[in-house]
Structure formats: C-alpha cells, structure tokens
Design an enzyme around this catalytic site. Structure first.
Site, PDB file in Angstrom:
ATOM      1  N   ASP A 264       0.763  -1.128   0.078  1.00  0.00           N
ATOM      2  CA  ASP A 264      -0.135   0.098  -0.046  1.00  0.00           C
ATOM      3  C   ASP A 264       0.869   1.183   0.046  1.00  0.00           C
ATOM      4  O   ASP A 264       1.846   1.414   0.312  1.00  0.00           O
ATOM      5  CB  ASP A 264      -0.934  -0.005   1.355  1.00  0.00           C
ATOM      6  CG  ASP A 264      -0.271  -0.195   2.616  1.00  0.00           C
ATOM      7  OD1 ASP A 264       0.674  -1.004   2.494  1.00  0.00           O
ATOM      8  OD2 ASP A 264      -0.809   0.458   3.410  1.00  0.00           O
TER       9      ASP A 264
ATOM     10  N   GLU B  30      -0.336  -2.192   5.264  1.00  0.00           N
ATOM     11  CA  GLU B  30       0.308  -2.111   6.083  1.00  0.00           C
ATOM     12  C   GLU B  30       0.185  -0.811   6.930  1.00  0.00           C
ATOM     13  O   GLU B  30       0.449  -0.680   8.073  1.00  0.00           O
ATOM     14  CB  GLU B  30       1.900  -2.614   5.729  1.00  0.00           C
ATOM     15  CG  GLU B  30       2.746  -2.404   7.133  1.00  0.00           C
ATOM     16  CD  GLU B  30       3.232  -1.104   7.685  1.00  0.00           C
ATOM     17  OE1 GLU B  30       3.630  -0.919   8.828  1.00  0.00           O
ATOM     18  OE2 GLU B  30       3.574  -0.199   6.741  1.00  0.00           O
ATOM     19  N   GLU B  31      -0.085   0.328   6.365  1.00  0.00           N
ATOM     20  CA  GLU B  31       0.231   1.514   6.564  1.00  0.00           C
ATOM     21  C   GLU B  31      -0.746   1.749   7.805  1.00  0.00           C
ATOM     22  O   GLU B  31      -0.465   2.532   8.551  1.00  0.00           O
ATOM     23  CB  GLU B  31       0.158   2.503   5.455  1.00  0.00           C
ATOM     24  CG  GLU B  31       1.349   2.526   4.726  1.00  0.00           C
ATOM     25  CD  GLU B  31       2.690   2.995   5.373  1.00  0.00           C
ATOM     26  OE1 GLU B  31       2.483   3.588   6.671  1.00  0.00           O
ATOM     27  OE2 GLU B  31       3.868   3.192   4.812  1.00  0.00           O
TER      28      GLU B  31
ATOM     29  N   HIS C 190       7.423   8.950   4.535  1.00  0.00           N
ATOM     30  CA  HIS C 190       6.166   9.820   4.651  1.00  0.00           C
ATOM     31  C   HIS C 190       6.212  11.172   4.350  1.00  0.00           C
ATOM     32  O   HIS C 190       5.659  12.123   5.117  1.00  0.00           O
ATOM     33  CB  HIS C 190       5.624   9.416   6.172  1.00  0.00           C
ATOM     34  CG  HIS C 190       5.409   8.155   6.466  1.00  0.00           C
ATOM     35  ND1 HIS C 190       4.267   7.670   7.289  1.00  0.00           N
ATOM     36  CD2 HIS C 190       5.785   6.789   6.224  1.00  0.00           C
ATOM     37  CE1 HIS C 190       4.240   6.611   7.191  1.00  0.00           C
ATOM     38  NE2 HIS C 190       4.983   5.920   6.502  1.00  0.00           N
TER      39      HIS C 190
END
Length: 390
Positions: free
Chosen positions: A79, A137-138, A363
């Site tokens: 993702d 996962e995020e 990020h």
C-alpha cells in the site's frame, strides 16, 4: 559470483521497471487492485502457483522446491500513502493525492525479483517458498487478516522474513537486531466536554481548550515521571480539533495521538494511567470526557536464532562489512509483528540513503531513492530463503 548475485543482476532492470511502474500507480490499503494485478501477472509468467484476493487484495505465490523440506515465508507490503508527491522523478505518481512515500513499491518489486531468482533455482530447493504480498500495512493492517485466512497453512510455514528499505541507512548496508525491532503503534482519542459561551465572559463557561492544553502537557509526565527510563515509551498528541470562531468558547475539543511501546505489560498499563490523569483534570475543572484507546499492531520482536541466521546469509550478499547490528529499536510500527508472533521471524532494514548525513525521509512528499536498491532487497530475501531451506 554466486548464483543469487548472477540472477539478481540478470533481473535487476526488470525489477527497476516494476518498481517505477508500481510507483506511478499508488493505491490505498485494501484497494491495491492494480498492484495485485501486476503481481499476479508476473508470478503467472513464471509459472508460480498463485492465490488471489487474500484479505481482499493480497496475493500469495508458492514456489515448490524439487525436494521435500520446510516452508519459508517472504513478505512484502503493497500500500501507498495519502500524500501529494513533490519528488522530481520521471515515474512520478499519476494518482492525485496518493504516493509511495515509504518504499512499499520497492518491497513489491524486490519480492518479485526474489521470485524470479528462486524460481530459477527451485530444482535445488529443499522445501517451499511462500511469497506473500500483503495489503494495508500503513493503516488498517493486512497481516492479521491474511493469517486469519490461512496464509501460514497449506503448507505450514516454519519461518518468516521481511525487509524494509530504510532511508536512514547507507545504500549497500543491512541492519537488524534480535528482540524488539519496532514498537506497538496504538491510537488514542480524547474528547473534552465543557460548556461553551462568549469569549469575553469565560467565567460563565467551562473552557475545553484550556483543559485540553493541561491534558497535553500532563500526558508527558507519564513518560518523564511514571515510566522506568529504560523502558521506551512515546506519547504523541498529533491532532487537536476545537472551536470555530475567535470569540467563542466551544463546547468540546477532540484530541488524538499515538502511544508507542515495546513491552506488553507497559502497553496495557499506559492507557489506564492516561485515563486516570484525564479524569482528574476534567473533574477538577467541572468538565466531562470520553476516552477511546485502539490497540493496533503488537511490537515487532525478532527471533534470536532467525536473526543470527539471517545475518550470516546477508553477509553473502552485501559482505560482512555491510551487515550491522541495529543500534537501537525503532519506534515506528510494523504489522509484520503478527507473523513474528506466530512463527520464528526476522525483519531487516536495507539502506537507501546516499549518505547518513542526508537521510531519505519516509512519509514525506519529496521521498526519493535510487531504484537499483531493489536488487539488494531481492538478493537478500533469496539468499535467506535458500539457506533456510538447506
């Protein structure tokens, strides 16, 4: 040159092309439909058995060795993040407001590269390799749903490994450590309920903004005064929402943040102490509160034996001088922790920075790294799998 390195070089350009294609089409958790389609097509071209739609968008490939033996699981997350990309790259995201800003595009390409390498060597393998491409996962976490849908069975998995491209380490280096590797990333939400009114006559109101400020400051005393300094804990307030006008005291304020811990006992203790503190402050001011605590992933704990084993395999790929013991655990979260709870596992950081003084910030809208690093990722996972099955 070893077979793993030779094949890694053979397939490197294809891995790079896959990484850059996936980067252009980032997708949110449990919505990785294009990414899954690419994975399935690549695995089927190799003649690898494929299981589709596991935990919605997850994909599992199975390489069966010529000889019987154990089963090792290799995992990549798929993702992306809700970030508008600002990085100056030719393969910039084509999806507005979405970006691969953490390296998951490289994880997918690296595991597909490992699939290419291992598939060519399957006649030498004693056992099976499960290739797990995991969604979400995020944020929501796709590891646990995949486990609940049987990814560790048929055939039963004996050990699991995963790697994360890491912007704080130099290219060519791999780092890992036994024991706690990454923290539990739990979430809290606090609503402070006061009594709204005119900003000019605060004595007629119960000001939830002032009370919330007291709570924010007091929460830090849990870390500084109530926890053993040798037991790492982070309490971060990441969002405060309250009020609509400069001269109006609002009725309520909402506060949201994260708690990071490694120790399960501490993890269970912190929210209880937080609520005691919140209750005391709001009660003393005549306000009310609502407190919600959402446990997310457990701490990621690397198995001692698998970590030691992985280090020896990694030396064959990057050289002994480039395999390091991670100096300290990372307070980030990682839902590979669920796999590590079920089977002996090790998680690895693979460096992607040109130099440590200029880290690649995860990020971040300018997150950018050289696609060639997927080669080390693919070779590392392949070598670990081969050595484990021996």
């Amino acid at each position: 040159m070893s077979e793993v390195k030779r094949l890694g070089e053979k397939y490197l350009q294809h891995m790079i092309n896959l990484r850059e294609t996936i980067h252009m089409y980032p997708e949110d958790g449990f919505s990785e439909f294009t990414t899954s389609k690419i994975i399935i097509e690549e695995l089927e071209k190799l003649g690898i058995k494929v299981q589709k739609n596991v935990a919605k968008t997850g994909v599992v490939g199975l390489i069966e060795g010529k000889y019987p033996g154990k089963t090792v699981l290799l995992r990549a997350d798929m993702d992306a993040l809700k970030i508008q990309e600002q990085a100056d790259v030719e393969y910039k995201s084509k999806i507005d407001g979405m970006m691969h800003a953490c390296g998951h595009d490289g994880h997918v390409a690296g595991l597909l590269g490992a699939a290419m390498i291992l598939n060519e060597l399957k006649d030498n393998l004693h056992g099976n390799v499960k290739l797990v491409f995991q969604p979400a996962e995020e944020r929501d976490g796709g590891a646990l749903p995949m486990i609940e849908e049987g990814v560790l069975e048929n055939p039963k998995v004996d050990a699991a490994f995963a790697a994360h491209l890491w912007g704080y380490l130099n290219e060519g280096e791999v780092h890992l450590k036994e024991g706690p590797m990454m923290a539990s990333p739990d979430i809290f939400n606090i609503k402070v309920i006061g009594k709204g009114g005119h900003g000019a006559v605060p004595q007629e109101s119960i000001d939830p903004i002032v009370i919330t400020c007291q709570i924010v400051n007091s929460l830090q005393t849990i870390v500084s005064r109530k926890i053993n300094p040798l037991d790492p804990v982070v309490i971060t307030c990441g969002r405060i929402q309250g009020g609509d006008c400069h001269n109006v005291i609002p009725n309520e304020v909402e506060l949201e943040g994260t708690i990071r811990t490694f120790n399960e006992e501490t993890r269970n203790w912190v929210p209880k102490v937080m609520e005691d503190l919140i209750r005391g402050i709001t009660t003393s001011q005549g306000a009310a509160y609502e407190f919600k605590y959402e446990p997310k992933y457990p701490a990621l704990i690397n198995d001692k034996d698998m970590t030691s084993f992985a280090k020896e395999s990694l030396k064959k790929v990057v050289g002994e001088e480039n395999v390091f013991d991670l100096k300290e655990p990372n307070m980030g979260g990682e839902d590979f922790a669920y796999f590590a709870q079920k089977v002996p596992s090790a998680f690895i950081f693979v460096g992607i920075a040109n130099n440590k003084s200029e880290p690649v910030i995860h990020h971040n809208p300018y997150f950018k790294w050289d696609s060639k690093n997927v080669g080390i990722l693919a070779q590392s996972l392949s070598q670990i799998a081969i050595d484990y099955l021996k």
